[in-house]
Design a protein around this motif. Sequence first.
Motif, PDB file in Angstrom:
ATOM      1  N   TYR A 411      27.156 -84.659   4.174  1.00 23.29           N
ATOM      2  CA  TYR A 411      26.468 -84.823   2.898  1.00 23.29           C
ATOM      3  C   TYR A 411      24.958 -84.786   3.138  1.00 23.29           C
ATOM      4  N   LEU A 412      24.260 -84.067   2.282  1.00 23.14           N
ATOM      5  CA  LEU A 412      22.804 -83.961   2.376  1.00 23.14           C
ATOM      6  C   LEU A 412      22.197 -84.125   0.985  1.00 23.14           C
ATOM      7  N   VAL A 413      21.152 -84.958   0.899  1.00 20.59           N
ATOM      8  CA  VAL A 413      20.397 -85.116  -0.344  1.00 20.59           C
ATOM      9  C   VAL A 413      18.919 -85.035  -0.003  1.00 20.59           C
ATOM     10  N   ALA A 414      18.199 -84.149  -0.657  1.00 16.19           N
ATOM     11  CA  ALA A 414      16.758 -84.013  -0.462  1.00 16.19           C
ATOM     12  C   ALA A 414      16.070 -84.148  -1.813  1.00 16.19           C
ATOM     13  N   ARG A 415      15.067 -85.040  -1.876  1.00 16.94           N
ATOM     14  CA  ARG A 415      14.403 -85.342  -3.146  1.00 16.94           C
ATOM     15  C   ARG A 415      12.902 -85.415  -2.917  1.00 16.94           C
ATOM     16  N   ALA A 416      12.130 -84.849  -3.849  1.00 14.18           N
ATOM     17  CA  ALA A 416      10.676 -84.917  -3.782  1.00 14.18           C
ATOM     18  C   ALA A 416      10.120 -84.992  -5.197  1.00 14.18           C
ATOM     19  N   GLN A 417       9.027 -85.744  -5.334  1.00 13.62           N
ATOM     20  CA  GLN A 417       8.371 -85.866  -6.630  1.00 13.62           C
ATOM     21  C   GLN A 417       6.890 -86.095  -6.394  1.00 13.62           C
TER      22      GLN A 417
END
Length: 874
Positions: A411-417
């Motif tokens: 599982y991979l989750v990448a988040r940017a803001q």
Amino acid sequence: MNCLKVSLLLFFFQLSFGQQVPKIAKKIYTTKSLGTLPPPVLDGILNDESWNIVDWTGDYIENLPDENTEPIEQTKFKVIYDKEFIYFGFRCYDKDPKGIVKRLSRRDGFEGDWLEINISSHYDQLTAFSFAASVAGVKSDGFISDNGKTWEGNWNPIWYLKTNIDEKGWTAEIKIPLSQLKFSDAPEQIWGLQSTRRYFRTEERSLWQRIPLDAPGWVSEFGELHGLVGLSPKRQIEMQPFVLSKLETYPKEEGNPFKTGHDFTINGGLDAKIGITNDLTLNLTINPDFGQVEADPAAIVLDGFQVFYDERRPFFVENRNIFNYTFADDQDNLFYSRRIGRNPNGQPNLPNGAFMSIPLNTTILGAAKFSGKTKNGWSIGLLESVTGKEYAKIQQNGLTRKELVEPLTNYLVARAQKDFNHRNSYIGGIFTATNRNLETDFLNFMHKSAYTAGIDFMHNWNNRKYYFKGNAVVSKVDGSEEAITATQRNMTHLFQRTDAGHLQVDTKRTSLTGTGGKLEIGKASVGNWRYKGSFIWRSPELELNDIGFLRQADEIKQNAYLSYETLKPFGKFRKITTYLDETSNFDFEGNYNKMQYTLGADAVLKNNWNLVISAIYKPVNYSNSILQGGPRFRYSEDFFKSISITSDSRKKFRYNFTLYDNQAKNNSFSYSEINVGLIYQPINAFTLSVNPAFSSNKNKLQYVTQTGINTKIRYITANLDQNTLSASIRFDYNINPNLTIQYYGQPFISRGRYNQFNKVINPIAQYYADRVGIFNSNQIDFNEAENRYEVDEDVNGTIDYTIHNPDFLFVQFRSNMVARWEYIPGSEIYLVWSQGITSNGNPNENLVSELDSQILGRKPVNTFLIKITYRLSL
């Protein structure tokens, strides 16, 4: 739609001619470094020489109930710091020190008199760290995000607290390691600062920095902390190994080698936190213990949809705000962390005479999370987790074999803001990936891979009075023809719906690609009025449930919301909020499926009682899913009412009462529920609460099953009479703030009985009885030996199809007793006793007798657990 038009007209009128946001002067406090002075001794008494290097600040202003007035008692504080810690010293005046309320609770309890510090060390007008101290010495802490809209209470940093009561009131000394905060490496810094005091006897809140009740947010309105010179960001390195031993006892099954009556395991693992920079943290976990201290509540699901449960596992909770991507309704999210480590998906067919054992959860081999927020406004999150293969053990004729029921999965989750425009705007993105190593044909029903991506944005203007935000997502799943066909047919999609001209099941497809999103505009502050309008869509092919949460696709939704809030107490009321909400739903074929109007009010009285009422009217209500692949089905218009009353929370004995009632036209269905909460706190250290609940669900057209006659499908419904009884029982005994004992127990029983079986003949008829044809006594007969109904639809003496008896009586009891000792800050010992019983009773008996026989008359599953953790900071 009229409500939406009115809301939009109001919005544009206010946009052009509305009030301007008033400017409140920012308070500034200037601190000083201790230099060569010794730090204060943490004893709750502010007599150390080091406190004399700075001045007091105070002049708190009342916030609740009467905003911008003088509080009953004043508060003042000082702030000093050195290279390792920041120190706060508080003086809370009280003319009657004997009246100070010293209620004990477990951590994050917020009981009795307390004070709170909010530190926005990034000073980004969006996020802050919260530290609260009760006069009894109980610590509460959390992470604030989204300008105060979200408060994450499961964040448990290391910090130190001592309090003292004297003739002037009470005092507190707080020491916070700089390693627990995030801040830049600038030579001179300015932090956002706020302090709140609760004066328990009148339930008054007072603030250091005034924030009006109609302010655009919380963190954006903080005062400022100056004088922070030469601070060196601390690269936090923490390791927390644990050792766990568990003994489980349960009823022995003769001949079953997997049910011997007891199991014993001993386990260990490691959680680590490494500050890559002072802004960004790397979390690692090896062989984690993700056991729940408190079980999920029991539920009976008759509509076929999955149930959403909150996340409580510490590894996933920390910095959860960064990974969160709610794109449509509250529960729709591209990342639902409880997918990781869930129950294995495979369920082998068990041969006669064989025994099988399947793991309850998928083993998380390891996980890493890189997350944080930089001084430049970047919120960054990257999560990687690998779950191992899980096997079912099957024994037959003395031989044991294994069968793969869950593959190796990544599982991979990448988040940017990114914040910009003086923190008034942001734009962000997310990407998730699930990849499975499907080794056998048996697992071909699962997706081989699943990917989602999304962008989101928000813009505030006129000092955050107005806002516009939105997002868009796309998903793609790949797998075998079997897997994609199953996805098209599951409850989220239902491509097989017989009357859906825009959908059909394609058994040759090996992938699905869908989209969704939301646009919203509204007024968020200034004055008494708030309003917003939104537009949501989820295409039929949208699929998120490999690592996200999506209840239903194929929907277009419009919503308008208007509310009015009082800003000053009047008459018998501290505050009243009223609102009107309108929602309409369509599917992608253009069918008009729902119109709903909601009117509600929330009133807080001056005696601290709370009253909440709401009414929901649905003049139009169709369901694409109730027949689970059948045609669109019409519900009769219905009227839902609820009322909730909560007594004064300051009293030693307090209670609440909630009543729900829903009635459909022509009495085609009804639902009623009553919840009662009783809380008794005879002494400051002990609290007992009991929350019984009873509900009655009557539906003359409850879906049962679908079957076939010749080549035609029959959709079977019946008259359901369902009663559910449950109670949550809790007690908390707090020997001191660091040594607590908690108990939670929930007996639950639900009985459903069916009669007047029928087949659907005209699913969208206006009158409910015209939608179905009821079988007469010549057409249907109950076969008691086979526990099924046999239907001779054409009365020719030959059984056309059978219906398994759907009557049920489900009984469950779950309980946990936990003794927790934080023997040094951040290090804990847990002693846990967990007990559970799950059984199916006789639906012909009454609830009380079956609850007694199924719980007291059966041997429970007992789990005894000892867990020791040690937090090491380097």
